[in-house]
Scaffold this active site. Structure first.
Site, PDB file in Angstrom:
ATOM      1  N   LYS A  67       8.498  17.726   1.025  1.00 39.47           N
ATOM      2  CA  LYS A  67       8.433  16.514   1.845  1.00 39.47           C
ATOM      3  C   LYS A  67       9.847  15.971   2.010  1.00 39.47           C
ATOM      4  O   LYS A  67      10.614  15.915   1.055  1.00 39.47           O
ATOM      5  CB  LYS A  67       7.525  15.458   1.201  1.00 39.47           C
ATOM      6  CG  LYS A  67       7.284  14.275   2.139  1.00 39.47           C
ATOM      7  CD  LYS A  67       6.232  13.308   1.607  1.00 39.47           C
ATOM      8  CE  LYS A  67       6.808  12.392   0.561  1.00 39.47           C
ATOM      9  NZ  LYS A  67       5.857  11.342   0.159  1.00 39.47           N
ATOM     10  N   GLN A 138       2.629   0.389   2.783  1.00 43.03           N
ATOM     11  CA  GLN A 138       1.941   0.922   1.596  1.00 43.03           C
ATOM     12  C   GLN A 138       0.760   0.049   1.198  1.00 43.03           C
ATOM     13  O   GLN A 138      -0.272   0.540   0.733  1.00 43.03           O
ATOM     14  CB  GLN A 138       2.906   1.049   0.404  1.00 43.03           C
ATOM     15  CG  GLN A 138       4.073   1.980   0.621  1.00 43.03           C
ATOM     16  CD  GLN A 138       3.644   3.365   1.038  1.00 43.03           C
ATOM     17  OE1 GLN A 138       2.625   3.899   0.579  1.00 43.03           O
ATOM     18  NE2 GLN A 138       4.396   3.963   1.936  1.00 43.03           N
ATOM     19  N   VAL A 160       6.503 -12.444   0.985  1.00 46.38           N
ATOM     20  CA  VAL A 160       7.490 -13.491   1.303  1.00 46.38           C
ATOM     21  C   VAL A 160       7.558 -13.751   2.808  1.00 46.38           C
ATOM     22  O   VAL A 160       7.943 -14.835   3.241  1.00 46.38           O
ATOM     23  CB  VAL A 160       8.915 -13.151   0.787  1.00 46.38           C
ATOM     24  CG1 VAL A 160       9.045 -13.430  -0.694  1.00 46.38           C
ATOM     25  CG2 VAL A 160       9.298 -11.713   1.110  1.00 46.38           C
ATOM     26  N   GLY A 221       6.492  -0.275  -5.975  1.00 47.57           N
ATOM     27  CA  GLY A 221       7.560  -0.456  -4.998  1.00 47.57           C
ATOM     28  C   GLY A 221       8.919   0.113  -5.366  1.00 47.57           C
ATOM     29  O   GLY A 221       9.589   0.714  -4.541  1.00 47.57           O
TER      30      GLY A 221
HETATM   31  N1  LIG Z   1       5.880   4.776  -5.995  1.00 52.00           N
HETATM   32  C1  LIG Z   1       5.680   5.489  -4.910  1.00 52.00           C
HETATM   33  O1  LIG Z   1       5.150   6.599  -4.953  1.00 52.00           O
HETATM   34  C2  LIG Z   1       6.063   4.942  -3.575  1.00 52.00           C
HETATM   35  C3  LIG Z   1       5.615   5.570  -2.407  1.00 52.00           C
HETATM   36  C4  LIG Z   1       5.925   5.024  -1.173  1.00 52.00           C
HETATM   37  C5  LIG Z   1       6.709   3.892  -1.095  1.00 52.00           C
HETATM   38  N2  LIG Z   1       7.174   3.327  -2.242  1.00 52.00           N
HETATM   39  C6  LIG Z   1       8.007   2.130  -2.178  1.00 52.00           C
HETATM   40  O2  LIG Z   1       7.138   1.019  -1.971  1.00 52.00           O
HETATM   41  C7  LIG Z   1       7.885  -0.044  -1.359  1.00 52.00           C
HETATM   42  C8  LIG Z   1       7.088  -0.611  -0.207  1.00 52.00           C
HETATM   43  O3  LIG Z   1       6.990   0.351   0.813  1.00 52.00           O
HETATM   44  P1  LIG Z   1       6.432  -0.041   2.268  1.00 52.00           P
HETATM   45  O4  LIG Z   1       6.412   1.192   3.044  1.00 52.00           O
HETATM   46  O5  LIG Z   1       5.183  -0.821   2.135  1.00 52.00           O
HETATM   47  O6  LIG Z   1       7.604  -1.005   2.772  1.00 52.00           O
HETATM   48  P2  LIG Z   1       7.494  -2.158   3.854  1.00 52.00           P
HETATM   49  O7  LIG Z   1       8.889  -2.492   4.240  1.00 52.00           O
HETATM   50  O8  LIG Z   1       6.513  -1.770   4.916  1.00 52.00           O
HETATM   51  O9  LIG Z   1       6.848  -3.398   3.062  1.00 52.00           O
HETATM   52  C9  LIG Z   1       7.486  -4.035   1.992  1.00 52.00           C
HETATM   53  C10 LIG Z   1       7.002  -5.478   1.974  1.00 52.00           C
HETATM   54  O10 LIG Z   1       7.480  -6.108   0.787  1.00 52.00           O
HETATM   55  C11 LIG Z   1       7.725  -7.467   1.126  1.00 52.00           C
HETATM   56  N3  LIG Z   1       8.560  -8.083   0.111  1.00 52.00           N
HETATM   57  C12 LIG Z   1       9.875  -7.880  -0.140  1.00 52.00           C
HETATM   58  N4  LIG Z   1      10.269  -8.652  -1.170  1.00 52.00           N
HETATM   59  C13 LIG Z   1       9.169  -9.346  -1.581  1.00 52.00           C
HETATM   60  C14 LIG Z   1       8.931 -10.281  -2.621  1.00 52.00           C
HETATM   61  N5  LIG Z   1       9.912 -10.694  -3.427  1.00 52.00           N
HETATM   62  N6  LIG Z   1       7.677 -10.801  -2.768  1.00 52.00           N
HETATM   63  C15 LIG Z   1       6.677 -10.412  -1.927  1.00 52.00           C
HETATM   64  N7  LIG Z   1       6.841  -9.515  -0.927  1.00 52.00           N
HETATM   65  C16 LIG Z   1       8.082  -8.983  -0.769  1.00 52.00           C
HETATM   66  C17 LIG Z   1       8.398  -7.377   2.487  1.00 52.00           C
HETATM   67  O11 LIG Z   1       8.387  -8.620   3.169  1.00 52.00           O
HETATM   68  C18 LIG Z   1       7.521  -6.313   3.158  1.00 52.00           C
HETATM   69  O12 LIG Z   1       6.431  -6.873   3.867  1.00 52.00           O
HETATM   70  C19 LIG Z   1       9.222   0.569  -0.944  1.00 52.00           C
HETATM   71  O13 LIG Z   1      10.230   0.198  -1.859  1.00 52.00           O
HETATM   72  C20 LIG Z   1       8.959   2.052  -1.006  1.00 52.00           C
HETATM   73  O14 LIG Z   1      10.109   2.819  -1.220  1.00 52.00           O
HETATM   74  C21 LIG Z   1       6.860   3.820  -3.461  1.00 52.00           C
END
Ligand SMILES: NC(=O)c1ccc[n+]([C@@H]2O[C@H](COP(=O)([O-])OP(=O)(O)OC[C@H]3O[C@@H](n4cnc5c(N)ncnc54)[C@H](O)[C@@H]3O)[C@@H](O)[C@H]2O)c1
Length: 316
Positions: A67, A138, A160, A221
């Site tokens: 991937k 996610q 937020v 996250g």
């Molecule tokens: N562990 C895993 O396997 C895995 C897999 C995919 C993505 N991720 C990670 O998950 C995270 C989210 O991914 P996504 O695709 O949903 O991103 P995204 O940008 O679509 O959503 C992230 C959200 O978090 C919110 N946010 C930021 N800071 C915040 C806070 N302090 N309090 C509340 N909300 C807050 C943002 O406003 C946004 O809506 C990323 O960091 C990504 O890399 C992890």
């Protein structure tokens, strides 16, 4: 060679199937039956972008997948997804390419399946109230998968970005899930049995005093040493289970930071989730303990969902 879009992937792999194959994948990983180098990360610094390369060979599933995933936080302001991904699948027998698939939905499914597997083994059996902190891409999959696999659960979501939170709640309710907006992360966390963090935050979004005994946290996250979603003093109070010891020590600020602060040592990691699935380590032992599952995401999860796609195509 077949090509599948995100819509195809979402149609082919239902939530229960994703949970089943990811649980199996975690077990194979912890039993050392997969070949999976720690992922390479290429920073596109001037664009604040990250590109991750995630290869994995799973002999028991007869599959090799790679991937490619990019994380570009600035995309939000351009109206583009933060995460874009594609997966290439080879026949492990011959090395011949079998499938190329868009992998946003695949990533969402396997990541939410990770939370669901952790809930199965680490949440209280009567857990029904789920907090979701972060309402991005996610989070939608977390609600879809957890809400489909655990019947009757209620979600409270916080972001937020209030506009994003409202749109998220409307969209999830429109899909038939019970999701309410919160006024703060604190409100959502305090009332919940399970907390899922899916933010892009570099600083903690959940604090020790908010979390009642018996709560399970799935911290999704953070995937770099700089990102910390869980207050380190809360991490120190939880039974700690990770997707991969090796990967979290490289990539998870949620583990690295409390170690740097002297709040925990590496021995605090109770188990990999695959060891719990395999019955080598205990999961939840009583209704009072706080449990924390830290996942950075493993290529073996992608391989497992890719295998489900290949099986579906072969059966047609
Ligand atoms: N562990 C895993 O396997 C895995 C897999 C995919 C993505 N991720 C990670 O998950 C995270 C989210 O991914 P996504 O695709 O949903 O991103 P995204 O940008 O679509 O959503 C992230 C959200 O978090 C919110 N946010 C930021 N800071 C915040 C806070 N302090 N309090 C509340 N909300 C807050 C943002 O406003 C946004 O809506 C990323 O960091 C990504 O890399 C992890």
């Amino acid at each position: 060679m077949k090509y599948l879009t995100d819509e195809d992937v979402a149609r082919i792999v239902d939530p229960a199937k994703a949970v089943e194959v990811v649980e199996q994948a975690y077990k194979l990983y912890s039993l050392k039956q997969v070949v999976m180098p720690v992922r390479s990360r290429i920073e596109a610094r001037e664009k604040e972008g990250d590109i991750l390369l995630m290869p994995c060979y799973v002999p028991a599933m007869n599959i090799f997948s790679l991937k490619l995933v990019s994380v570009y936080p600035r995309n939000t302001s351009k109206g583009l997804p933060t995460i874009n991904a594609v997966v290439v699948v080879l026949d492990a027998e011959t090395g011949v390419a079998k499938l190329v698939a868009e992998a946003r939905a695949l990533t969402g499914l396997r990541t939410a399946a990770a939370s669901a597997v952790s809930m199965k083994h680490l949440a209280r059996k009567d857990a029904s109230k789920i907090a979701v902190v972060g309402c991005g891409y996610q989070a939608g999959w977390q609600v879809r998968v957890i809400g489909s696999v655990f019947k009757g659960v209620e979600f409270m979501a916080f972001d937020v970005d209030t506009g994003r939170m409202k749109a998220f709640v409307d969209s999830m309710c429109g899909e038939g899930f019970d999701v309410k907006p919160a006024v703060s992360a604190e409100q959502a966390v305090k009332r919940s049995d399970v907390v899922v963090t899916v933010t892009t935050s570099k600083t903690p979004v959940v604090f020790e005093s908010w979390v009642k005994d018996g709560t399970h946290i799935s911290a999704i996250g953070g995937y770099t040493p700089e990102m910390v979603e869980i207050d380190p003093s809360l991490t120190a109070r939880c039974k700690l289970v990770v997707d991969s010891r090796e990967a979290v020590m490289e990539e998870a600020g949620d583990i690295i930071k409390p170690i740097q602060l002297g709040l925990i040592t590496v021995d605090k990691i109770h188990a990999e989730i695959g060891e719990v699935v395999a019955g080598l380590k205990t999961g939840r032992e009583n209704d009072r303990e706080k449990t924390l599952f830290k996942s950075v995401g493993l290529a073996v999860q992608d391989a497992a969902v890719s295998k489900a796609l290949v099986d579906h195509l072969m059966a047609r």
